[in-house]
Design an enzyme around this catalytic site. Sequence first.
Site, PDB file in Angstrom:
ATOM      1  N   SER A 202      15.734  -8.066  17.614  1.00  0.00           N
ATOM      2  CA  SER A 202      15.741  -6.632  17.941  1.00  0.00           C
ATOM      3  C   SER A 202      15.145  -6.311  19.300  1.00  0.00           C
ATOM      4  CB  SER A 202      14.988  -5.858  16.856  1.00  0.00           C
ATOM      5  OG  SER A 202      13.630  -6.234  16.827  1.00  0.00           O
TER       6      SER A 202
ATOM      7  N   GLY B 121       0.764  -1.238   0.000  1.00  0.00           N
ATOM      8  CA  GLY B 121       0.000   0.000   0.000  1.00  0.00           C
ATOM      9  C   GLY B 121       0.791   1.280   0.000  1.00  0.00           C
TER      10      GLY B 121
ATOM     11  N   LYS C 156       9.918   1.806  13.118  1.00  0.00           N
ATOM     12  CA  LYS C 156       9.799   1.656  14.572  1.00  0.00           C
ATOM     13  C   LYS C 156       9.649   3.008  15.268  1.00  0.00           C
ATOM     14  CE  LYS C 156      12.464  -2.658  14.692  1.00  0.00           C
ATOM     15  NZ  LYS C 156      13.714  -3.311  15.094  1.00  0.00           N
TER      16      LYS C 156
END
Length: 835
Positions: free
Chosen positions: A709, A376, A752
Site C-alpha cells: 500500500s 480492544g 488509515k
Amino acid sequence: MDTKDVPENSSINSTRTQLQNSGGLLVYPLLPLRDVVVFPYMVVPLFVGRKKSIRAIEEAMLKDRKIILCSQKAAKTDDPAAEDLFTTGTVAEILQLLKLPDGILKILVEGTTRVKIRNFMKIDEFFEVGVMEVVTQDQKSIEVQALMRNVITLFEQYVKLNKKIPLEVIMVANNVEEPGRLADIITAHLNLKVEEKQKILEAFEPKARLEKIATILNRELEIMMVEKKIRGQVRKQMEQIQKEYYLREQMKAIQKELGEGEERGEEIEGLKAAVAKAKMPEEARKKAEKEIGKLAKMPPGSAEATVSRNYIDWLVSLPWSKVSKDRVDILKSEEILENDHFGLKKVKERILEYLAVCRLKKSIKGPILCLIGPPGVGKTSLGKSIARSLNRKFARISLGGMRDEAEIRGHRRTYIGAMPGRIIQALRDTGSKNPVILLDEIDKMGMDFRGDPSSALLEALDPEQNYSYSDHYIATPFDLSKVLFLTTANVPHTIPPALKDRLEIVFLPGYTEDEKVQIANRYLVPKQLDSNGIKKYKISFDESGIRKIIREYTRESGVRSLERELASVCRKVARYVVTQTRSKTEEEVRKQIEEKPILVDGDKIESYLGVPTFHSDKKEERDEIGVSTGLAWTEVGGVILPIEAVVMPGRGKIILTGSLGNVMKESAQASLSYLRARAEQLHMRPIDYEKIDIHIHFPEGGVPKDGPSAGIAITTAIYSALNEVPISRDIAMTGEITLRGKVLPVGGIKEKLLAAHRSGITTILVSEENEKDLQEIPEEVRKDLTIHKVKNWEQVMKLVFTGAPKTTPLRFPNYPFDRPKGKTKSKMKAKRKMA
C-alpha cells in the site's frame, strides 16, 4: 405311446462298467423324490402325496412291486417335467405300503441297483421310463483296498464326532468287502446336499465313488473339528457366565443383608427417571438405557461402573429439549445493544435482521458471525450484549493457543479421564439448546501431532451439517442448528480457508478519537469510578483530560489501554481520598469534595500519569524534498508512515532500510523501474543511474513493515529526491503502484484516514477503486478531509509537488566521478595522503 428322449451321460466310459440290456430296455414306473437320494442296499421310508406319484406306486404294486426312484433337480418344483429330473436313479422294491387317513401313502423301499434312464414312456398320468441297469465289476486291487481302509477310518472318526449315527453302522461297514457297496452304505449315512449325493450315485465305478467319499469325509471332519472347538469355547463362556451369575446373586444377597442393595436399586431407578425426564432423541435414549443396563450388572466400586455412571450423567445433563425463548421485540433488543456498545453499526444491524427473520419464520438456522477487528474494540463484550438482547444464555470458549482436536470433539470413552469437547460442555453449562456461544481468538489456533482443532470446528460451524454434530465422548448426534455461534479474530489471513468459508465475516474498524471520548464518558469512567470505590464522591473527567490520555498515553484502535489509564487516574484519586480521611471523617471528606469537586482535566493528567508515553503522529513542519507521507494499517489501527529518500554518489544500487518485508521491497523496486521507464513523460532530469545510489528509509526501524500500500508514496519520494522538488506536507497517500503507473486499491482505508485526521493532514490520495470504502468514514472526519481518487501516478504527480522539477543533469561536485580532466585516481590519492 408318448416318449421323450434323454441324452446319455458322456462321463460313463469305464472299461469295467457296462450298461446291460437284456432283451431291450427295462420299463418301470418312476417316483420323483424331493431332497433325498436313494442308494442301492438302502432301506428308506417315504411319504407320497402327489397324484402322479401315487398313481406310479399303484402301477408298481400291480406288477412286480419295483419302481424307479429319481431325485428332482429343484425340490421346490411341485409338478416336475422330464427335464426337471436327474437321468440316473435307483431301482427299488416296495417292501411295505400303508395308506394314511389323509390320503398320503407311506411306503418302505429298498434300493437294489443303479439305472440309467433312456427315455420316458409316459408322462401324463404318471412317469413310466425305460431304463438300463448299470452293472459294475468290483475288482479289489491294492489301491482299492487302501481306499476302503482309508474311507472306513475316516467314517469311524465322522461317526464319533457326529453322535447322530449309531455305532453299529461302523460294524456293518467293517464287514462289507465289496468296494461299491461300502461306498453306497457310507454315503447313505452322510449328511450331504442332494447334488453331492447325486454325483456319487452317478459315479458308476467303485474306485471313483470311494475317492469322492474320501474327499467329502476329509472336508466334513475339518468342519466338525472346528464346530467342536467352537462348542467348547461356548461351553466355557456359558460356564463363566453361570459362575458370574451365581456369584452376583450371592453378592446381591450379601448386599441385601448389609442394606446396600436398596441404595443401588434407588440409584438405577433414579438414572432411569432422569433419562425419561431428559426427553432425549430415540438414539440417545437407547444408548442411555443400554448403559444403565450395563451399570446395573457391574460391581458398584469397579472402574467400569464409574465410567458408565459419568457417561450417563453427561447424557442426562445435556439440554436435549430445553430452549430459551427468544426476545422478538426488536426495539427492545436494539435499545440493549445501543446501551451496551457505542458504534458497531454493521454488527447491530445483522443481529436485528436475524431477530426480524426469527419473528417471521419460527425455525431458522443460527448464523455464524465472525467479528474481525483490532484488540480492544469490544468484540468479546459484544457477544454478551447480543446474548442479552436475544434473551439467551451466553458461553465463551477461548481458542487462543489450542492445539488438541479433542478439546473441540472430546475424548473417546476408552481413555482414562475422558470428557466431552468444549462445545458440549458449554451446552451443559448453559442448560439451553440455543445459547450464544462465542469462540474467541479463532485466528490463534495451532496444530500438532494431537490434531488440528480448526478442522474439528468445520462440522460445528457448518449450518448444513451441525444439526447432527457428533462428539467423540457422547457418540450420538446433537443438534447445534439452533445455537448462535459468534467468533472473533484480529486478522483474517490466519484463519484456515475452509473454516473462513463457513463464517459470515463482519469487520469492526477502530474507533475515532471522538468515539473514544464518547465511550469513555458513557461507559469507562462510570465503570472505573464504581470499581475503585469513589463513585459516591463528586469526581468528574473533563473532555480535555480524556483527549490528552487518548493522544499521549495510548496508541490503539480499541479502548483497552484507555480504560487502564482511566483506572490508574481513579486509583490516584482514591489514594487522595483515603489520605484525607486520616484526619477527617468520611462524611467530612465527601462534603469537602462536594464543595470543591475534583475535576480531572488536561492540565492534571501528567501529575497523575507522569510523562506522556507517546507523541502524537504529526505531519512534517515544512515541505521537504524526498519526504512523502504514506498511510499504513496495523493490528492496533492506522498510522501515518513518513518515507524518506536520498540520492548519493554510488554504483547504481537501491538501499532499503526500516525492517521491511519482501512485498514492500518489491514495491520499491517497481516504483524505481516505473520512473526510469517513463522518465521522459514524467519530465525527469537527465540521470546516470550507474553513478548514484538511492537510499529509501522507513522510520521506526524496530517495527516490521510489509505490504504494497505504500507504492505511490515510495514513487513520490524517489521522484522528489531525484528531481529536487518538494512534497506538500499536508498530503498523505495510500495505494499500490504497478510498472505501468496504475494505482491499485488497498485495505484498511477507514483506519488509515482516521490516522491522517488525527495527525492534522487535510488531503488524502486513494485509488479510484477504493471509493466504496469511503462510505465507512464517519461524517465528522470526512468533512475535515479533502479526498482525491486517482487512477494513475501521473494524477498523483500533479497534486503532491509544490514546485517544478529541475531539468539540469544530476551532478555531485568535488567527487571522483566528476573530477577535472587530466587528474588520475592515483594522483588524487597521493595528494590526499600528503595532506
